[in-house]
Design a protein around this motif. Structure first.
Motif, short mmCIF file in Angstrom:
data_model
loop_
_atom_site.label_atom_id
_atom_site.label_comp_id
_atom_site.label_asym_id
_atom_site.label_seq_id
_atom_site.Cartn_x
_atom_site.Cartn_y
_atom_site.Cartn_z
N ARG A 1 0.86 -1.18 0.00
CA ARG A 1 0.00 0.00 0.00
C ARG A 1 0.90 1.24 0.00
N GLU A 2 0.52 2.22 -0.75
CA GLU A 2 1.32 3.43 -0.82
C GLU A 2 0.70 4.54 -0.01
N LYS A 3 1.55 5.25 0.59
CA LYS A 3 1.04 6.32 1.44
C LYS A 3 1.86 7.58 1.19
N ILE A 4 1.17 8.71 1.25
CA ILE A 4 1.88 9.97 1.02
C ILE A 4 2.04 10.71 2.35
N HIS A 5 3.27 11.06 2.66
CA HIS A 5 3.55 11.81 3.88
C HIS A 5 4.11 13.18 3.52
N VAL A 6 3.78 14.13 4.36
CA VAL A 6 4.30 15.48 4.12
C VAL A 6 5.14 15.90 5.33
N GLY A 7 6.36 16.25 5.04
CA GLY A 7 7.23 16.76 6.11
C GLY A 7 7.28 18.28 6.00
N LEU A 8 7.13 18.95 7.13
CA LEU A 8 7.14 20.41 7.11
C LEU A 8 8.14 20.92 8.14
N GLU A 9 8.94 21.86 7.69
CA GLU A 9 9.86 22.48 8.64
C GLU A 9 9.69 23.98 8.59
N ILE A 10 9.43 24.57 9.74
CA ILE A 10 9.35 26.04 9.81
C ILE A 10 10.72 26.52 10.26
N GLY A 11 11.54 26.81 9.27
CA GLY A 11 12.92 27.17 9.59
C GLY A 11 13.08 28.66 9.76
N THR A 12 14.29 29.04 10.16
CA THR A 12 14.56 30.47 10.37
C THR A 12 14.73 31.18 9.04
N THR A 13 15.32 30.47 8.08
CA THR A 13 15.56 31.08 6.78
C THR A 13 14.38 30.85 5.85
N LYS A 14 13.89 29.59 5.84
CA LYS A 14 12.75 29.34 4.97
C LYS A 14 11.86 28.26 5.55
N VAL A 15 10.64 28.29 5.07
CA VAL A 15 9.69 27.24 5.44
C VAL A 15 9.66 26.29 4.25
N CYS A 16 9.85 24.99 4.50
CA CYS A 16 9.75 24.09 3.37
C CYS A 16 8.91 22.88 3.72
N ILE B 1 -5.18 22.22 8.46
CA ILE B 1 -4.31 21.11 8.12
C ILE B 1 -3.85 20.51 9.45
N ASP B 2 -3.93 19.21 9.51
CA ASP B 2 -3.66 18.56 10.78
C ASP B 2 -2.17 18.27 10.93
N VAL B 3 -1.69 18.45 12.13
CA VAL B 3 -0.32 18.04 12.40
C VAL B 3 -0.41 16.64 12.99
N GLU B 4 0.02 15.68 12.22
CA GLU B 4 -0.13 14.30 12.66
C GLU B 4 0.77 14.03 13.86
N ASP B 5 1.96 14.52 13.76
CA ASP B 5 2.87 14.39 14.90
C ASP B 5 4.04 15.34 14.70
N ILE B 6 4.79 15.50 15.75
CA ILE B 6 5.96 16.36 15.64
C ILE B 6 7.23 15.52 15.78
N VAL B 7 8.27 16.03 15.24
CA VAL B 7 9.56 15.33 15.34
C VAL B 7 10.64 16.40 15.48
N ASP C 1 -2.58 16.44 6.10
CA ASP C 1 -1.86 16.44 7.37
C ASP C 1 -0.36 16.46 7.12
N VAL C 2 0.34 16.98 8.09
CA VAL C 2 1.79 17.10 7.93
C VAL C 2 2.49 16.54 9.17
N TRP C 3 3.74 16.24 8.97
CA TRP C 3 4.62 15.91 10.10
C TRP C 3 5.53 17.11 10.27
N LEU C 4 5.47 17.66 11.45
CA LEU C 4 6.14 18.93 11.67
C LEU C 4 7.47 18.73 12.39
N ALA C 5 8.51 19.23 11.75
CA ALA C 5 9.83 19.18 12.39
C ALA C 5 9.99 20.45 13.22
N ILE C 6 10.37 20.29 14.45
CA ILE C 6 10.51 21.47 15.31
C ILE C 6 11.93 21.57 15.87
#
Lengths: 402, 413
Positions: A3-18, A178-184, A75-80
């Motif tokens: 099964r294929e699943k799509i995950h989104v990683g999000l980082e709110i950085g100091t220089t850029k958000v990606c 948009i839901d934050v599934e979890d943080i890392v 939903d995203v996985w948020l890097a903090i």
């Protein structure tokens, strides 16, 4: 077919958000579908200081990622990250009744006990990563499931941070339903894609130098043994140049990227860089020696602090796989040489995300290591089957879901 | 005030006689500007060996010095010739200082006439029992060492006789105006500072008010123990007038932008204002001043209020900073006495050597401590954190890492 699943990683950085949209297959393959970026505003040292602006940037980055990947992000996985994030190692033990086997229940309760570590009241545990189990004093047990014993002990690496600050980052994303599934934590995320099992086994330090913060994580014998954040980054170099050379901050940033180097040797004396004049800035000649000296002083100091912190946990000669540098600031010319001069005798490499497929420009960019790592971490957590052996430490991360 | 017989003799109701003497070309210029600028209760006398300069002057009384020596052509920068001329016109000089309670001596030192005549006038006036305030400028560095030396010699002699010296170094002229200001404006600004000091000293002496300045206080502050004279003057009639006037006063170049005030051991503050001057305003000014002075400094306060409401609020700061501490008044009469002392002034000769009690107490401690009061750049100055100014600092092992490393390591540029 897996099964294929799509995950989104999000980082709110100091220089850029990606934001990285990645397609993850059950067999462990990961393919990057699209990367969305937006220059960051309202973030300093990895923490949000201007909520409204930061929210706008998150929106732009996510919209960009949706466009490029043709996938609607739910939903995203948020890097903090941020200077408030701290770590500690904690051991807990559990006495079992006679003649019993260790089950999932026992493992869970030993972890629960480990989490009772003394962290400040306003903090919350983000990760608790298993380092090793001991059954009746027997060392090096990777998985005690089904084993017999009377005493189960476990070493956990616990990463914690200030609740409110983490909540702010999460709220930033939730503004758009948009839901934050979890943080890392940044360093854990980066380690997912930059390091491989051999390196973790041999002992390795991953240093992710970003715009506002430097995240580092130390692996030894396949387990995390230390991690941390120092609120120092590329921004500090820019600021140093701005003060030291008396040029506007935007010029300093440009100069740092285009001309900056951390090597002060072999510069012809009197070598100058001419900055053209501009509105509100009347041009200036910058001495290359001075420029590089400022950069070198800052990076040297950063590595000296890191060395001190790492040395307390793992002496350098135990780092078989050396030191890996990633993050935007690792693009600085000469950074490897400075790091090698500080960590004398330990090899230093520049690294970026590995074992992913997709556009080369995306994963070969060290600025995206964390973001891709967040998606990979999501995959690791989602692949809940015990037979999944992509990562030895998977189990740990599994239970690490706070 | 035994040493100042004129002040004793003066009737209560009699206004003091203030006299402004301009000596030499530069001195006449300054005196002219002061006379033109404002209607101060001053008698102006121009003394010069150059007839042309005298002709152009607006002074009410003009004295040609040594017409036989110089033939009205000036001393030509030669102090010997100036001295000769002064000797010739000794009786005129004596006449010029006669009967004045306060004498302001304006002179540009370093030339022929001013450098030789001003010290003599100072001595004569002092012997006559007047309060002597010398307002002098010293030449630019680029005018050569010879002139500088002449100016220094003259200044040394003047400081032995004058009660106060307002000393303005021409070299500092560049500091008070922007680099591209026209020369005329620069000189005008320089004259303005001298004018301000004369005007406010005049005001201090003549003004009555709820809290007049006591003469011993003034002398105590002014007594020229060889150091430099600090002076700041500011006026404002805006809404926040007390604060604004003080700001302007503290910005005065003679205070070195307020820095020298820290080193001053005695500071005299005079606040003159309209009838509507409130006590709260006085308190505001004093509070702010005490913040920028040394905690050990002795503050003298004078307040005067004008009758009408339209007068601006003027804050005057006068201090004395004994940084030089080289010239002492202990030996007031040098061996090379330029003129014989007139016999009729002999009865007051003794007082010339004595410093009034009020001022005497003060210079001693000043001189002892002066070599140490020089202020270094304190490490307390705001440390550059640049864009990280407003956010949580990154502190590792007690070091603020937001401050550039090269600054903390003190790596030389």
């Amino acid at each position: 077919m897996a099964r294929e699943k799509i995950h989104v990683g999000l980082e709110i950085g100091t220089t850029k958000v990606c934001a990285v949209v990645a397609e993850c297959r059950r067999d462990g393959e990961m393919r990057i579908l699209g990367v969305g970026e937006s220059p960051s505003r309202g973030v300093r040292k990895g923490e949000i200081i201007d909520f409204k602006n930061a929210t706008q940037c998150v929106h732009d980055a996510l919209a960009d990622a949706e466009d490029r990947s043709d996938h609607q992000i739910k939903d995203v996985w948020l890097a903090i990250s941020g200077g408030h994030i701290n770590s500690l190692n904690n051991r807990s033990s559990l006495t079992l009744p006679e003649e019993s086997t260790i089950s999932a229940k026992e493992i869970e309760s030993v972890e629960f006990k480990a989490k009772e570590a003394g962290i400040p009241k306003e903090n919350v545990i983000i990760h608790s990563v298993i380092q090793r189990y001991y059954v009746d004093g027997q060392k090096g047990v990777i998985d005690p499931h089904g084993m017999m014993g009377t005493k189960l002990e476990a070493d956990f690496h616990i990463i914690h941070g200030v609740t409110n600050r983490i909540q702010n980052a999460i709220r930033c994303v939730r503004e758009f339903d948009i839901d934050v599934e979890d943080i890392v934590v940044n360093s854990v995320a980066s380690a997912q894609v930059v390091l491989d099992c051999q390196q973790k086994e041999a002992g390795v330090v991953l240093i992710d130098i970003g715009g506002g913060v430097t995240d580092y994580i130390v692996y030894k014998d396949g387990a995390v043994c230390h991690s941390g954040v120092i609120a120092l980054g590329g921004d500090h170099i820019t600021n140093d140049l701005c003060i030291g050379l008396r040029i506007p901050i935007a010029r300093a940033e440009k100069l740092k990227i285009e001309e900056g180097s951390a090597i002060t040797e072999n510069i012809p004396p009197g070598d100058k860089i001419t900055l053209k004049n501009d509105t509100g800035f009347s041009g200036k000649d910058i001495e290359r020696q001075m420029l590089n000296m400022i950069i070198q002083a800052r990076l040297q100091e950063l590595f000296i602090i890191l060395r001190k912190r790492i040395h307390d946990v793992v002496p350098e000669h135990f780092l078989g796989a050396g030191i890996l540098l990633t993050g935007g600031c690792s693009l600085m010319r000469g950074i490897r040489e400075v790091a090698e001069s500080v960590f004398s005798g330990t090899p230093v490499y520049l690294a970026h995300a590995q074992s992913v497929s997709g556009p080369m420009s995306a994963f070969e960019n060290p600025q995206l290591s964390t973001c891709i790592g967040a998606a990979k971490y999501a995959q690791a957590v989602h692949a809940e089957m015990p037979e999944e052996t992509i990562f030895d430490r998977l189990k740990g991360f599994l239970s690490g879901r706070a | 005030m035994i040493t100042y017989p004129r002040w004793l003799e003066r009737g209560i109701d009699k206004e003091p006689v203030l006299r402004l003497l301009g000596i030499g070309n530069a001195g006449v210029n300054i005196a002219d500007r002061i006379a033109v600028r404002a209607s101060l209760p001053l008698e102006t006398i121009a003394l010069n060996s150059d007839q042309q300069s005298l002709n152009a002057s607006v002074a009410s009384k003009k004295v040609a010095l040594g017409p036989l020596t110089t033939h009205g052509l000036g001393a030509g920068g030669d102090p010997e010739m100036g001295l000769e001329a002064a000797r010739e016109s000794l009786s005129e000089l004596r006449l010029a200082v006669d009967g004045a309670d306060v004498i302001f001596l304006c002179s540009g030192l370093g030339g022929g006439t001013g450098s030789s005549t001003a010290p003599q006038l100072a001595e004569l006036a002092r012997a006559n029992g007047s309060l002597v305030v010398a307002i002098v400028t010293t030449p630019f560095q680029f005018e050569g060492r010879r002139r500088t030396q002449q100016a220094q010699d003259a200044l040394r002699i003047i400081s032995q006789h004058a009660d106060a010296i307002v000393h303005f170094e021409n070299d500092r002229m560049a500091e008070i105006t922007a680099a591209r200001t026209e020369a005329e404006q620069t000189f005008a600004a320089c004259d303005d500072i001298l004018f301000q000091s004369v005007a406010s000293l005049t005001r201090l002496i003549t003004c009555s008010g709820p809290m007049p300045v006591a003469l011993p206080d003034l002398l105590g502050v002014l007594s020229s123990g060889g150091g430099s004279f600090l002076f700041g003057n500011g006026e404002s009639d805006g809404g926040n007038r007390a604060h604004e006037a003080l700001e302007i006063a503290l910005r005065s170049p003679l205070l070195d932008r307020g820095r020298l005030l820290h080193e001053s051991k005695k500071v005299l503050v005079h606040i003159s204002g309209p009838a509507s001057l409130t006590f709260a305003e006085v308190a505001t000014v004093m509070q702010e001043i005490s913040r920028s002075t040394s905690p050990l400094a002795l503050l003298h306060l004078g307040v005067s209020a004008a009758k009408d409401d339209s007068a601006p609020l003027i804050v005057t700061l006068i201090g004395h900073c004994g940084t030089a501490g080289k010239e002492s008044k202990a030996q007031p009469l040098p061996t090379s006495e330029p003129i014989r002392k007139p016999a009729e002034t002999l009865f007051v000769e003794q007082p010339t050597e004595e410093i009034p009690a009020a001022s005497r107490q003060e210079p001693a401690p000043t001189k002892q401590t002066t070599p140490k009061v020089k202020q270094e750049d304190l490490p307390l100055e705001p440390i550059a954190r640049g864009r990280f100014e407003k956010i949580e600092p990154t502190i590792v092992e007690g070091e603020d890492l937001d401050v550039p490393t090269f600054l903390r390591r003190k790596i030389k540029k």
